[in-house]
Design a protein around this motif. Structure first.
Motif, PDB file in Angstrom:
ATOM      1  N   ALA A  81     -34.320  53.904   3.298  1.00 50.31           N
ATOM      2  CA  ALA A  81     -34.625  53.101   4.434  1.00 50.31           C
ATOM      3  C   ALA A  81     -33.460  53.288   5.512  1.00 50.31           C
ATOM      4  N   ASP A 117     -34.136  56.296   7.294  1.00 55.46           N
ATOM      5  CA  ASP A 117     -35.236  56.196   8.391  1.00 55.46           C
ATOM      6  C   ASP A 117     -34.726  55.582   9.915  1.00 55.46           C
ATOM      7  N   VAL A 118     -33.630  54.927   9.911  1.00 54.23           N
ATOM      8  CA  VAL A 118     -33.223  54.515  11.138  1.00 54.23           C
ATOM      9  C   VAL A 118     -31.868  55.334  11.289  1.00 54.23           C
ATOM     10  N   ALA A 147     -34.233  45.103  14.144  1.00 50.65           N
ATOM     11  CA  ALA A 147     -35.292  45.930  13.603  1.00 50.65           C
ATOM     12  C   ALA A 147     -34.785  46.547  12.329  1.00 50.65           C
ATOM     13  N   THR A 170     -34.367  44.045   9.510  1.00 53.06           N
ATOM     14  CA  THR A 170     -35.843  43.895   8.915  1.00 53.06           C
ATOM     15  C   THR A 170     -36.419  45.101   7.926  1.00 53.06           C
ATOM     16  N   HIS A 171     -35.955  46.158   8.563  1.00 51.27           N
ATOM     17  CA  HIS A 171     -36.468  47.501   8.041  1.00 51.27           C
ATOM     18  C   HIS A 171     -35.528  47.482   6.273  1.00 51.27           C
ATOM     19  N   HIS A 185     -36.942  45.172   3.798  1.00 51.30           N
ATOM     20  CA  HIS A 185     -38.165  45.545   3.094  1.00 51.30           C
ATOM     21  C   HIS A 185     -38.192  46.872   2.298  1.00 51.30           C
ATOM     22  N   GLN A 245     -41.243  49.740   0.463  1.00 50.54           N
ATOM     23  CA  GLN A 245     -41.431  50.826   1.073  1.00 50.54           C
ATOM     24  C   GLN A 245     -42.098  51.938  -0.159  1.00 50.54           C
TER      25      GLN A 245
END
Length: 256
Positions: free
Chosen positions: A151, A154-155, A242, A245-246, A249, A253
Motif C-alpha cells: 500500500a 501505491d502512494v 488519503a 485511508t489507503h 485498508h 486490497q
C-alpha cells in the motif's frame, strides 16, 4: 484512554486513525498499521491459534496501553518516553517520507513497549511459557507488513530505491525492521521479567535511550540513503488523509 481488552485497543486505534484523517495528522500512518496488526491478532485469538488466548488478550492490552499513554503524553505536554518524543516530534515534518514514519513507530513501540508489555503479562519464570505465542505474532506481522508495504508503494512509487541503496535486494523494508526489533524485544522481555523494580527501571531507561538514538538515525540517515529519500519524497503523495485511508485498508486490497 486505558484499554481493558483487545477490543478496546482496536477501538482506540480506530479513533486515532479517524481523527488523523480529519486533521491530516501523520500519526495516522503508524496507527493504521498497528490497528490492522491488532485486528489480525484478535482474529488469531478467536481462531484458537495461540496456546493461551486470554493471555494474549492481556498482552495485547498492555501493549496497546503503552502506545496510548505515550500518545496522550505527547498531545498533553510533549512528554513521554524519549523514543516516542523523537517519533511524534517528526509528525509535522513534510520532508520525512511515509515509510520512515512507519519505521519510527515500529522502532519505538517494539523497541521499547513490547518487552515491557511481555514482562508485565508473564513475570518471572512465566515468561518462557509466552515464547511460542510471542513468536507466532511474527507470522501475523509479516502478513500485515507485506500488505501495508504494498500500500505504501501505491502512494510512494520510488520506495524500491531503499532496497537498492540498502543492499538488501528484495527483502521487505518494514518486515526487516520489525523482525530484528522483535528479536531484541524478546531478549529484553526475558531480562525484565527476572528483575526487581530498580533493575527493570534501569533496563527500561536503557531501552528508551537506545530506541531514541535509532529514531534519530532513521530520521537523518547518511550515505546513499539520503539522496534516495529525497527522490522518494519528491514523487510520493502528500495528501495525508488519503494516504492514511489507503494504508488503513491495506489488508482489504487484493494480493498482487
Amino acid at each position: 484512554m486505558a484499554a481493558e481488552n483487545i477490543d478496546d485497543v482496536i477501538a482506540g486505534l480506530a479513533e486515532i486513525v479517524a481523527r488523523a484523517v480529519q486533521t491530516g495528522d501523520r500519526v495516522g500512518y503508524f496507527a493504521a498499521l498497528y490497528r490492522q496488526v491488532t485486528v489480525e491478532v484478535r482474529r488469531a485469538i478467536h481462531e484458537g491459534r495461540f496456546d493461551d488466548g486470554p493471555r494474549m488478550d492481556r498482552f495485547d492490552t498492555h501493549f496497546g496501553n503503552r502506545y496510548f499513554e505515550a500518545h496522550a503524553a505527547w498531545r498533553r505536554d510533549r512528554s513521554g518516553p524519549r523514543c516516542w518524543r523523537e517519533t511524534f516530534g517528526l509528525l509535522p515534518d513534510g520532508d520525512t517520507v511515509i515509510v520512515a514514519h512507519l519505521i519510527l513507530g515500529v522502532n519505538a513501540h517494539i523497541g521499547l513497549d513490547l518487552a515491557v508489555a511481555a514482562a508485565r503479562t508473564s513475570p518471572g519464570a512465566e515468561i518462557q511459557a509466552l515464547r511460542r505465542d510471542f513468536l507466532l505474532i511474527n507470522d501475523i506481522l509479516a502478513r500485515v507488513v507485506l500488505a501495508v508495504q504494498a500500500a505504501v508503494g501505491d502512494v510512494s512509487p520510488l520506495l524500491w530505491l531503499l532496497d537498492q541503496v540498502g543492499g538488501r535486494g528484495d527483502e521487505q523494508i518494514l518486515d526487516f525492521s520489525i523482525r530484528r526489533s522483535r528479536e531484541e524485544a524478546w531478549h529484553n522481555a526475558v531480562l525484565l521479567a527476572g528483575q526487581d523494580d530498580a533493575g527493570r527501571e534501569a533496563t527500561i531507561e536503557r531501552m528508551d535511550v537506545r530506541a531514541a538514538v535509532l529514531a534519530r538515525l532513521i530520521a537523518r540517515p547518511g550515505g546513499l540513503v539520503r539522496p534516495a529519500l529525497e527522490l522518494i519524497r519528491a514523487t510520493e503523495s502528500h495528501d495525508v488523509p488519503a494516504v492514511i485511508t489507503h494504508l488503513d485498508h491495506a489488508m482489504e486490497q487484493p494480493a498482487a
